[in-house]
Design a protein around this motif. Structure first.
Motif, PDB file in Angstrom:
ATOM      1  N   UNK A  23       1.815   5.165   7.499  1.00  0.00           N
ATOM      2  CA  UNK A  23       1.168   4.647   8.708  1.00  0.00           C
ATOM      3  C   UNK A  23      -0.274   4.304   8.392  1.00  0.00           C
ATOM      4  N   UNK A  24      -0.853   3.461   9.224  1.00  0.00           N
ATOM      5  CA  UNK A  24      -2.257   3.092   9.045  1.00  0.00           C
ATOM      6  C   UNK A  24      -3.163   4.326   9.146  1.00  0.00           C
ATOM      7  N   UNK A  25      -2.859   5.190  10.093  1.00  0.00           N
ATOM      8  CA  UNK A  25      -3.676   6.388  10.286  1.00  0.00           C
ATOM      9  C   UNK A  25      -3.647   7.282   9.051  1.00  0.00           C
ATOM     10  N   UNK A  26      -2.452   7.491   8.489  1.00  0.00           N
ATOM     11  CA  UNK A  26      -2.339   8.323   7.296  1.00  0.00           C
ATOM     12  C   UNK A  26      -3.132   7.724   6.136  1.00  0.00           C
ATOM     13  N   UNK A  27      -3.063   6.413   5.994  1.00  0.00           N
ATOM     14  CA  UNK A  27      -3.790   5.746   4.909  1.00  0.00           C
ATOM     15  C   UNK A  27      -5.287   5.962   5.060  1.00  0.00           C
ATOM     16  N   UNK A  28      -5.810   5.709   6.231  1.00  0.00           N
ATOM     17  CA  UNK A  28      -7.256   5.843   6.444  1.00  0.00           C
ATOM     18  C   UNK A  28      -7.721   7.280   6.250  1.00  0.00           C
ATOM     19  N   UNK A  29      -6.882   8.236   6.603  1.00  0.00           N
ATOM     20  CA  UNK A  29      -7.248   9.642   6.419  1.00  0.00           C
ATOM     21  C   UNK A  29      -7.357  10.023   4.945  1.00  0.00           C
ATOM     22  N   UNK A  30      -6.705   9.265   4.078  1.00  0.00           N
ATOM     23  CA  UNK A  30      -6.756   9.554   2.640  1.00  0.00           C
ATOM     24  C   UNK A  30      -7.949   8.897   1.951  1.00  0.00           C
ATOM     25  N   UNK A  31      -8.584   7.959   2.606  1.00  0.00           N
ATOM     26  CA  UNK A  31      -9.639   7.195   1.953  1.00  0.00           C
ATOM     27  C   UNK A  31     -10.947   7.986   1.884  1.00  0.00           C
ATOM     28  N   UNK A  32     -11.581   8.073   0.703  1.00  0.00           N
ATOM     29  CA  UNK A  32     -12.873   8.760   0.608  1.00  0.00           C
ATOM     30  C   UNK A  32     -14.000   8.001   1.301  1.00  0.00           C
ATOM     31  N   UNK A  80      -7.560   5.377  -4.959  1.00  0.00           N
ATOM     32  CA  UNK A  80      -8.282   5.191  -6.221  1.00  0.00           C
ATOM     33  C   UNK A  80      -9.134   3.934  -6.185  1.00  0.00           C
ATOM     34  N   UNK A  81      -8.627   2.888  -5.560  1.00  0.00           N
ATOM     35  CA  UNK A  81      -9.421   1.669  -5.416  1.00  0.00           C
ATOM     36  C   UNK A  81     -10.678   1.929  -4.593  1.00  0.00           C
ATOM     37  N   UNK A  82     -10.508   2.627  -3.484  1.00  0.00           N
ATOM     38  CA  UNK A  82     -11.626   2.952  -2.607  1.00  0.00           C
ATOM     39  C   UNK A  82     -12.651   3.829  -3.324  1.00  0.00           C
ATOM     40  N   UNK A  83     -12.157   4.751  -4.144  1.00  0.00           N
ATOM     41  CA  UNK A  83     -13.037   5.651  -4.885  1.00  0.00           C
ATOM     42  C   UNK A  83     -13.802   4.905  -5.977  1.00  0.00           C
ATOM     43  N   UNK A  84     -13.109   4.040  -6.702  1.00  0.00           N
ATOM     44  CA  UNK A  84     -13.722   3.352  -7.835  1.00  0.00           C
ATOM     45  C   UNK A  84     -14.608   2.182  -7.421  1.00  0.00           C
ATOM     46  N   UNK A  85     -14.345   1.619  -6.253  1.00  0.00           N
ATOM     47  CA  UNK A  85     -15.158   0.507  -5.752  1.00  0.00           C
ATOM     48  C   UNK A  85     -15.751   0.895  -4.400  1.00  0.00           C
ATOM     49  N   UNK A 125       0.826  -1.216   0.000  1.00  0.00           N
ATOM     50  CA  UNK A 125       0.000   0.000   0.000  1.00  0.00           C
ATOM     51  C   UNK A 125       0.857   1.262   0.000  1.00  0.00           C
ATOM     52  N   UNK A 126       1.964   1.203   0.699  1.00  0.00           N
ATOM     53  CA  UNK A 126       2.857   2.346   0.915  1.00  0.00           C
ATOM     54  C   UNK A 126       2.057   3.531   1.438  1.00  0.00           C
ATOM     55  N   UNK A 127       1.989   4.643   0.722  1.00  0.00           N
ATOM     56  CA  UNK A 127       1.320   5.842   1.227  1.00  0.00           C
ATOM     57  C   UNK A 127      -0.133   5.964   0.772  1.00  0.00           C
ATOM     58  N   UNK A 128      -0.618   4.966   0.067  1.00  0.00           N
ATOM     59  CA  UNK A 128      -2.051   4.880  -0.190  1.00  0.00           C
ATOM     60  C   UNK A 128      -2.585   5.602  -1.412  1.00  0.00           C
ATOM     61  N   UNK A 129      -1.712   6.032  -2.315  1.00  0.00           N
ATOM     62  CA  UNK A 129      -2.199   6.758  -3.494  1.00  0.00           C
ATOM     63  C   UNK A 129      -3.109   5.881  -4.350  1.00  0.00           C
ATOM     64  N   UNK A 130      -2.648   4.665  -4.655  1.00  0.00           N
ATOM     65  CA  UNK A 130      -3.476   3.794  -5.491  1.00  0.00           C
ATOM     66  C   UNK A 130      -4.629   3.212  -4.681  1.00  0.00           C
ATOM     67  N   UNK A 131      -4.405   2.972  -3.397  1.00  0.00           N
ATOM     68  CA  UNK A 131      -5.490   2.476  -2.540  1.00  0.00           C
ATOM     69  C   UNK A 131      -6.653   3.459  -2.517  1.00  0.00           C
TER      70      UNK A 131
END
Length: 278
Positions: A173-182, A131-136, A123-129
């Motif tokens: 971090x997990x927190x940073x990833x979740x904060x990026x998710x729509x 997009x996955x969350x947005x598209x699905x 996942x790293x910093x969640x950029x593509x994640x």
């Protein structure tokens, strides 16, 4: 129009295919003496002092780092070239084939009613994640990562394939990833070394992004996810044609040969490959 490519890393290699229909690529150059004399798409890599020998009208810089691309442009100008200079980094920023492909795949998965959750390994910093969350947005998204960078056990399995080090890509971090998710309510994080974090329950996957960088987690990801892909499910493999992480291609090719499967490489700057489960 006669073109040359300066920098024959991953970006430069992708450029060879991307611009060949619009330009006559006559030469390629690199600052690394170890690459001089090697053959890329039928062209011999040469030293920068040979830059003007073929009279190119345009030179493309192959670095995907925008700052490095500007440094190379300054070097090119210093060598006496007064034609047009363009950058692979600009092309990548304007058009990301992997993201465009993701949207088309999402449409097909919905249209064909492919069942299953969405997942990403690496996942790293969640950029593509994101997009996955947005598209699905209507599906669960499972994210697998150490969130502490590469672990020593996986580095040990590289067998000299890459220059990766323990802790690389740990600035996340997990927190940073979740904060990026729509749609964070749809996201479940599995932290730790894969495959130790595999869920206990049996799961079907509709789409998987495999972006593990190294040989061992790539092999483990294929071994776990492919048998659990739904019919019509899709796996997108990052770095399949990466020069930085050749362990990915090694793992994928070994798995494909073992399972008698086939993939389609994409002509993008990520070295992506894709396959669909029948």
């Amino acid at each position: 129009m006669k073109a040359a490519i300066f920098g024959v890393g991953q970006g430069g290699n992708a450029l060879m295919n991307l611009i060949s229909s619009d330009y006559e690529v006559v030469a390629c150059f690199d600052n690394n003496p170890d690459k001089w004399g090697s053959i890329i798409s039928g062209l011999t890599v040469r030293s920068p002092d040979k830059l003007l020998d073929d009279n190119p009208e345009i030179i493309w810089t192959g670095s995907l780092n925008a700052d490095v691309a500007i440094d190379i442009e300054n070097q090119i100008r210093g060598l006496g070239f007064d034609g047009t200079v363009k950058h692979a980094s600009d092309l990548k920023n304007r058009y990301d084939l992997r993201l465009a492909e993701l949207r088309l795949i999402g449409d097909q998965i919905r249209k064909r009613r492919v069942t299953g959750v969405i997942a990403e390994l690496g996942v790293y910093q969640g950029k593509f994640a994101r997009e996955l969350n947005q598209n699905f947005s209507d599906r669960q998204l499972y994210l697998f990562d150490t969130f502490e960078g590469f672990v020593p056990e996986d580095i040990a399995s590289e067998r000299g394939l890459s220059k990766a080090n323990p802790g690389d890509f740990s600035d996340t971090s997990e927190e940073d990833i979740l904060n990026k998710m729509p749609f964070p309510g749809q996201v479940e994080i599995f932290k730790g070394r894969f495959p130790e974090t595999i869920p206990d329950e049996e799961i079907l996957y509709a789409f998987v992004s495999l972006d593990a960088d190294l040989y061992e987690p790539t092999w483990q990801g294929l071994s776990y996810f492919y048998p659990r892909l739904s019919s019509g499910g899709v796996m997108l493999i990052h770095d399949y044609n990466s020069m930085q992480f050749p362990g990915v291609k090694k793992a994928v090719d070994e798995y494909l040969n073992e399972q008698k499967l086939f993939i389609i490489p994409l002509c993008d700057f990520h070295g992506t490959a894709i396959f669909i489960k029948a």
